[in-house]
Design a protein around this motif. Structure first.
Motif, PDB file in Angstrom:
ATOM      1  N   MET A   5       0.857  -1.197   0.000  1.00 20.03           N
ATOM      2  CA  MET A   5       0.000   0.000   0.000  1.00 20.03           C
ATOM      3  C   MET A   5       0.889   1.240   0.000  1.00 20.03           C
ATOM      4  N   THR A   6       0.630   2.176  -0.889  1.00 24.13           N
ATOM      5  CA  THR A   6       1.393   3.421  -0.947  1.00 24.13           C
ATOM      6  C   THR A   6       0.592   4.526  -0.281  1.00 24.13           C
ATOM      7  N   GLN A   7       1.317   5.532   0.224  1.00 20.55           N
ATOM      8  CA  GLN A   7       0.649   6.678   0.811  1.00 20.55           C
ATOM      9  C   GLN A   7       1.157   7.928   0.118  1.00 20.55           C
ATOM     10  N   SER A   8       0.277   8.879  -0.137  1.00 19.57           N
ATOM     11  CA  SER A   8       0.651  10.084  -0.877  1.00 19.57           C
ATOM     12  C   SER A   8       0.793  11.279   0.039  1.00 19.57           C
ATOM     13  N   PHE A   9       0.863  11.057   1.339  1.00 24.61           N
ATOM     14  CA  PHE A   9       0.995  12.177   2.264  1.00 24.61           C
ATOM     15  C   PHE A   9       1.923  11.773   3.406  1.00 24.61           C
ATOM     16  N   SER A  10       2.383  12.766   4.116  1.00 24.25           N
ATOM     17  CA  SER A  10       3.281  12.548   5.250  1.00 24.25           C
ATOM     18  C   SER A  10       2.472  12.532   6.544  1.00 24.25           C
ATOM     19  N   TYR A  11       2.710  11.531   7.379  1.00 26.60           N
ATOM     20  CA  TYR A  11       2.044  11.492   8.676  1.00 26.60           C
ATOM     21  C   TYR A  11       2.499  12.645   9.566  1.00 26.60           C
ATOM     22  N   ARG A  12       3.703  13.117   9.344  1.00 30.96           N
ATOM     23  CA  ARG A  12       4.166  14.283  10.107  1.00 30.96           C
ATOM     24  C   ARG A  12       3.322  15.504   9.751  1.00 30.96           C
ATOM     25  N   HIS A  13       3.034  15.697   8.472  1.00 25.25           N
ATOM     26  CA  HIS A  13       2.190  16.815   8.061  1.00 25.25           C
ATOM     27  C   HIS A  13       0.774  16.654   8.630  1.00 25.25           C
ATOM     28  N   LEU A  14       0.267  15.419   8.603  1.00 21.93           N
ATOM     29  CA  LEU A  14      -1.055  15.164   9.171  1.00 21.93           C
ATOM     30  C   LEU A  14      -1.064  15.463  10.669  1.00 21.93           C
ATOM     31  N   TYR A  15       0.036  15.142  11.339  1.00 19.95           N
ATOM     32  CA  TYR A  15       0.128  15.425  12.776  1.00 19.95           C
ATOM     33  C   TYR A  15       0.102  16.925  13.031  1.00 19.95           C
ATOM     34  N   TYR A  16       0.821  17.701  12.231  1.00 19.77           N
ATOM     35  CA  TYR A  16       0.806  19.159  12.393  1.00 19.77           C
ATOM     36  C   TYR A  16      -0.601  19.704  12.178  1.00 19.77           C
ATOM     37  N   PHE A  17      -1.278  19.199  11.142  1.00 19.32           N
ATOM     38  CA  PHE A  17      -2.663  19.624  10.910  1.00 19.32           C
ATOM     39  C   PHE A  17      -3.539  19.272  12.105  1.00 19.32           C
ATOM     40  N   TRP A  18      -3.366  18.075  12.650  1.00 14.85           N
ATOM     41  CA  TRP A  18      -4.170  17.625  13.788  1.00 14.85           C
ATOM     42  C   TRP A  18      -3.980  18.553  14.985  1.00 14.85           C
ATOM     43  N   VAL A  19      -2.748  18.914  15.272  1.00 13.77           N
ATOM     44  CA  VAL A  19      -2.469  19.804  16.401  1.00 13.77           C
ATOM     45  C   VAL A  19      -3.103  21.174  16.160  1.00 13.77           C
ATOM     46  N   VAL A  20      -2.984  21.694  14.944  1.00 12.90           N
ATOM     47  CA  VAL A  20      -3.581  22.993  14.618  1.00 12.90           C
ATOM     48  C   VAL A  20      -5.099  22.940  14.807  1.00 12.90           C
ATOM     49  N   ALA A  21      -5.721  21.867  14.308  1.00 10.65           N
ATOM     50  CA  ALA A  21      -7.172  21.735  14.420  1.00 10.65           C
ATOM     51  C   ALA A  21      -7.602  21.607  15.881  1.00 10.65           C
ATOM     52  N   LYS A  22      -6.856  20.834  16.670  1.00 14.83           N
ATOM     53  CA  LYS A  22      -7.216  20.642  18.070  1.00 14.83           C
ATOM     54  C   LYS A  22      -6.992  21.902  18.892  1.00 14.83           C
ATOM     55  N   GLU A  23      -5.958  22.657  18.551  1.00 15.83           N
ATOM     56  CA  GLU A  23      -5.642  23.882  19.291  1.00 15.83           C
ATOM     57  C   GLU A  23      -6.473  25.076  18.819  1.00 15.83           C
ATOM     58  N   GLY A  24      -7.102  24.952  17.654  1.00 10.62           N
ATOM     59  CA  GLY A  24      -7.989  26.008  17.184  1.00 10.62           C
ATOM     60  C   GLY A  24      -7.330  27.108  16.392  1.00 10.62           C
ATOM     61  N   GLY A  25      -6.117  26.892  15.915  1.00 18.86           N
ATOM     62  CA  GLY A  25      -5.480  27.922  15.094  1.00 18.86           C
ATOM     63  C   GLY A  25      -4.002  27.655  14.907  1.00 18.86           C
ATOM     64  N   LEU A  26      -3.417  28.335  13.913  1.00 21.62           N
ATOM     65  CA  LEU A  26      -2.005  28.138  13.609  1.00 21.62           C
ATOM     66  C   LEU A  26      -1.096  28.601  14.738  1.00 21.62           C
ATOM     67  N   SER A  27      -1.405  29.735  15.355  1.00 21.24           N
ATOM     68  CA  SER A  27      -0.519  30.279  16.391  1.00 21.24           C
ATOM     69  C   SER A  27      -0.438  29.340  17.585  1.00 21.24           C
ATOM     70  N   ARG A  28      -1.602  28.907  18.081  1.00 22.48           N
ATOM     71  CA  ARG A  28      -1.583  28.012  19.237  1.00 22.48           C
ATOM     72  C   ARG A  28      -1.014  26.643  18.869  1.00 22.48           C
ATOM     73  N   GLY A  29      -1.293  26.194  17.645  1.00 22.66           N
ATOM     74  CA  GLY A  29      -0.721  24.934  17.200  1.00 22.66           C
ATOM     75  C   GLY A  29       0.789  24.999  17.114  1.00 22.66           C
ATOM     76  N   ALA A  30       1.299  26.084  16.558  1.00 26.09           N
ATOM     77  CA  ALA A  30       2.751  26.252  16.451  1.00 26.09           C
ATOM     78  C   ALA A  30       3.388  26.331  17.832  1.00 26.09           C
ATOM     79  N   GLU A  31       2.708  26.997  18.769  1.00 25.15           N
ATOM     80  CA  GLU A  31       3.235  27.095  20.134  1.00 25.15           C
ATOM     81  C   GLU A  31       3.332  25.721  20.783  1.00 25.15           C
ATOM     82  N   ARG A  32       2.320  24.900  20.601  1.00 27.07           N
ATOM     83  CA  ARG A  32       2.352  23.550  21.172  1.00 27.07           C
ATOM     84  C   ARG A  32       3.449  22.711  20.532  1.00 27.07           C
TER      85      ARG A  32
END
Length: 293
Positions: A1-28
């Motif tokens: 099975m191949t994947q076309s995305f990075s789990y690291r990128h998905l993790y960054y998106f997840w943190v941003v979504a959970k924190e409610g914004g880029l600034s708080r996500g970047a801080e975490r």
């Protein structure tokens, strides 16, 4: 099975979504906003859809973003629990049993069904309550060792599940001191004169109760319906009305809740099942749950 995305990128998106914004996500994450923003954009480019959209001065999830968050919510909490799980594995021996308990199964009965394994040395019991169909899906994916339920698994060619009977119990009616005398006098006709509490239609017992009431020619006043049997017993104990329960829990209903057994629901039984993925049970603790195990 191949994947076309990075789990690291998905993790960054997840943190941003959970924190409610880029600034708080970047801080975490301990990264710059520019770095996190670029990583999320790379994820969007790799999957071909926008996951975030402008909303006022901030960002909001798109429909695709909400779907991605649902998936990420299943992936990363498990990953974050990995260090703790590994420490548990090396720090002390344990015997693990992961049980799904159907929301229709009486909770007072669930404890008794598990009693044969509860004294197992170093037992680590993980109990999950959920809707019946959802638990069967988790069982088929081997996220659970066994499901305890008030009904067998329905035939399904896509799910190889096997139902093992754990027995049955007659059903009786119980009431608090407030209603006990009135409910016991001229039972069962007396049930038409007191408020009644019932399980909701999600419980396999409910159609049997409805049929019994119909056969008795009773039209009762239903004061409450409960999905959770422990709540049903609690409200019954507080005097909200008389209610039916499996006789196997009689001692606990009397001792813990101070209830009185006012009459038998003759001909009505509660059924109990252990559902697994093996026709011949291989998990040693699940085998001990079965009659003769």
């Amino acid at each position: 099975m191949t994947q076309s995305f990075s789990y690291r990128h998905l993790y960054y998106f997840w943190v941003v979504a959970k924190e409610g914004g880029l600034s708080r996500g970047a801080e975490r994450l301990g990264l710059s906003v520019q770095t996190v923003s670029a990583q999320v954009r790379e994820l969007e480019q790799s999957v071909g859809v926008a996951l975030l959209k402008p909303a006022g001065r901030g960002l909001a999830l798109t429909e695709a973003g909400r779907a991605a968050l649902d998936v990420a919510d299943q992936i990363f909490p498990l990953g974050e629990s990995l260090p703790e799980r590994l420490q548990e594995a090396v720090s002390a021996p344990s015997v693990r049993l992961t049980v799904g308990i159907s929301d229709g199964l009486p909770k007072l009965v669930a404890h008794q069904l598990l009693a044969p394994v509860l004294e197992t040395p170093h037992l680590r019991l993980l109990a999950h309550e959920d809707e019946f169909d959802d638990l069967l899906g988790d069982l088929a994916l081997h996220r659970l060792d066994v499901v305890l339920a008030d009904r067998p698994a329905p035939p399904n060619p896509n799910l190889r599940l096997y139902s093992h009977s754990l027995g049955h119990s007659p059903v009786a009616w119980y009431a608090s001191q407030r209603w006990a005398d009135a409910a016991a006098a001229d039972f069962p006709r007396s049930l038409a004169a007191v408020p009644v509490l019932l399980p909701t239609a999600h419980a396999a017992l409910r159609p049997r109760l409805d049929a019994w009431l119909h056969n008795q020619g009773l039209r009762v006043r239903v004061a409450g319906e409960f999905e959770d049997s422990a709540l049903l017993a609690t409200f019954g104990a507080e005097g909200m009305g008389a209610f039916p329960a499996a006789v196997v829990a009689d001692a606990r209903l009397r001792e813990r809740y101070g209830l009185t057994r006012v009459g038998d629901c003759t001909g009505v039984e509660e059924q109990f099942y252990a559902i697994g993925t093996d026709k011949k049970v291989v998990h040693p603790l699940v085998r001990r749950l079965l009659p003769g195990g």
